[in-house]
Design an enzyme around this catalytic site. Structure first.
Site, PDB file in Angstrom:
ATOM      1  N   ASP A  51      66.735  86.213   4.994  1.00 62.73           N
ATOM      2  CA  ASP A  51      65.917  87.269   4.414  1.00 62.73           C
ATOM      3  C   ASP A  51      64.555  86.672   4.063  1.00 62.73           C
ATOM      4  OD1 ASP A  51      66.268  85.840   2.078  1.00 62.73           O
ATOM      5  OD2 ASP A  51      67.195  87.466   0.938  1.00 62.73           O
ATOM      6  N   THR A  75      69.805  82.300  -2.761  1.00 55.00           N
ATOM      7  CA  THR A  75      70.909  81.466  -3.256  1.00 55.00           C
ATOM      8  C   THR A  75      71.886  81.059  -2.162  1.00 55.00           C
ATOM      9  OG1 THR A  75      72.192  83.460  -3.660  1.00 55.00           O
ATOM     10  CG2 THR A  75      70.897  82.594  -5.514  1.00 55.00           C
ATOM     11  N   HIS A 103      87.587  70.470   7.238  1.00 53.55           N
ATOM     12  CA  HIS A 103      88.810  71.115   6.742  1.00 53.55           C
ATOM     13  C   HIS A 103      88.877  72.596   7.119  1.00 53.55           C
ATOM     14  CE1 HIS A 103      89.933  68.169   3.246  1.00 53.55           C
ATOM     15  NE2 HIS A 103      89.649  67.535   4.374  1.00 53.55           N
ATOM     16  N   CYS A 163      69.374  82.759   2.390  1.00 54.59           N
ATOM     17  CA  CYS A 163      68.707  83.677   1.468  1.00 54.59           C
ATOM     18  C   CYS A 163      68.313  82.858   0.242  1.00 54.59           C
ATOM     19  CB  CYS A 163      69.597  84.886   1.140  1.00 54.59           C
ATOM     20  SG  CYS A 163      71.153  84.485   0.335  1.00 54.59           S
ATOM     21  N   HIS A 167      95.433  72.001   8.069  1.00 48.85           N
ATOM     22  CA  HIS A 167      94.214  72.808   8.026  1.00 48.85           C
ATOM     23  C   HIS A 167      94.315  73.983   9.002  1.00 48.85           C
ATOM     24  CE1 HIS A 167      92.522  70.059   5.263  1.00 48.85           C
ATOM     25  NE2 HIS A 167      92.488  69.045   6.114  1.00 48.85           N
TER      26      HIS A 167
HETATM   27  C1  RB5 Z   1      66.418  88.103  -2.924  1.00 52.63           C
HETATM   28  O1  RB5 Z   1      65.630  88.231  -4.045  1.00 52.63           O
HETATM   29  C2  RB5 Z   1      67.750  87.449  -3.274  1.00 52.63           C
HETATM   30  O2  RB5 Z   1      68.525  88.301  -4.033  1.00 52.63           O
HETATM   31  C3  RB5 Z   1      68.484  87.035  -2.014  1.00 52.63           C
HETATM   32  O3  RB5 Z   1      67.667  86.203  -1.271  1.00 52.63           O
HETATM   33  C4  RB5 Z   1      69.779  86.288  -2.200  1.00 52.63           C
HETATM   34  O4  RB5 Z   1      69.624  85.207  -3.069  1.00 52.63           O
HETATM   35  C5  RB5 Z   1      70.974  87.087  -2.470  1.00 52.63           C
HETATM   36  O5  RB5 Z   1      72.102  86.580  -2.560  1.00 52.63           O
END
Ligand code: RB5
Length: 161
Positions: free
Chosen positions: A15, A74, A105, A72, A141
């Site tokens: 994203d 996180t 694994h 993204c 596994h």
């Molecule tokens: C975008 O602001 C953020 O929410 C997205 O990149 C991500 O971290 C979502 O899990």
């Protein structure tokens, strides 16, 4: 991932929060001889991570690409979305150890990264470990992965989707 690493086709998607890391990894991977397929996004304009995760996961489970990387902020949303695609085993990794274990694994086929969590160089170290680590193929596994596939393919689950 049975081909020699440099012949791997890698699906990439992010994203807006992951856009710069995706572009940077694409450049480095291409320099190393990997073939990258970029499923977007193509700018830092706000967008929705599921769109790109689904595209990457579909490319991997269909066999068009041997592995995928979704990014993204996180890595959490991207991995949740990718794992909704049947056959996807997406692992959110934040260091070399988690990347090694995810391959060794879990035979994970998609790597999720959090661009707001890790820096460029750590991301590169994680990606290198990811690409160089084979699945161990050990019985225990395989048994666990087979249970996941069996659950995913239960008639009742298929009807619900
Ligand atoms: C975008 O602001 C953020 O929410 C997205 O990149 C991500 O971290 C979502 O899990």
């Amino acid at each position: 991932m049975t081909k020699p690493c440099a012949l791997l086709k890698i699906a990439l998607g992010s994203d807006h929060a992951g856009f710069e890391l995706k572009e940077w990894l694409k450049r480095r991977l291409t320099e190393e001889g990997y073939e990258c397929f970029d499923f977007g996004t193509d700018s830092t304009q706000s967008c929705d991570y599921p769109d790109f995760s689904f595209a990457v996961a579909n490319a991997v489970v269909s066999g068009r690409c041997q592995t995928g990387i979704v990014i993204c902020g996180t890595g959490i949303g991207s991995s949740i979305a990718a794992n909704k695609v049947r056959g996807a085993r997406c692992a959110l990794c934040w260091n070399e150890y988690t990347a090694r274990m995810a391959r060794n694994h879990n035979d994970a086929n998609i790597l999720a990264l959090g661009a707001r969590v890790i820096g460029l160089e750590l991301a590169w170290e994680i990606v290198k470990v990811w690409l160089e680590t084979p699945f161990s193929g050990q019985e225990r596994h395989k048994r666990r992965l087979n249970k996941i596939s069996a659950f995913e393919n239960l008639e009742s689950n298929l009807e619900a989707s």
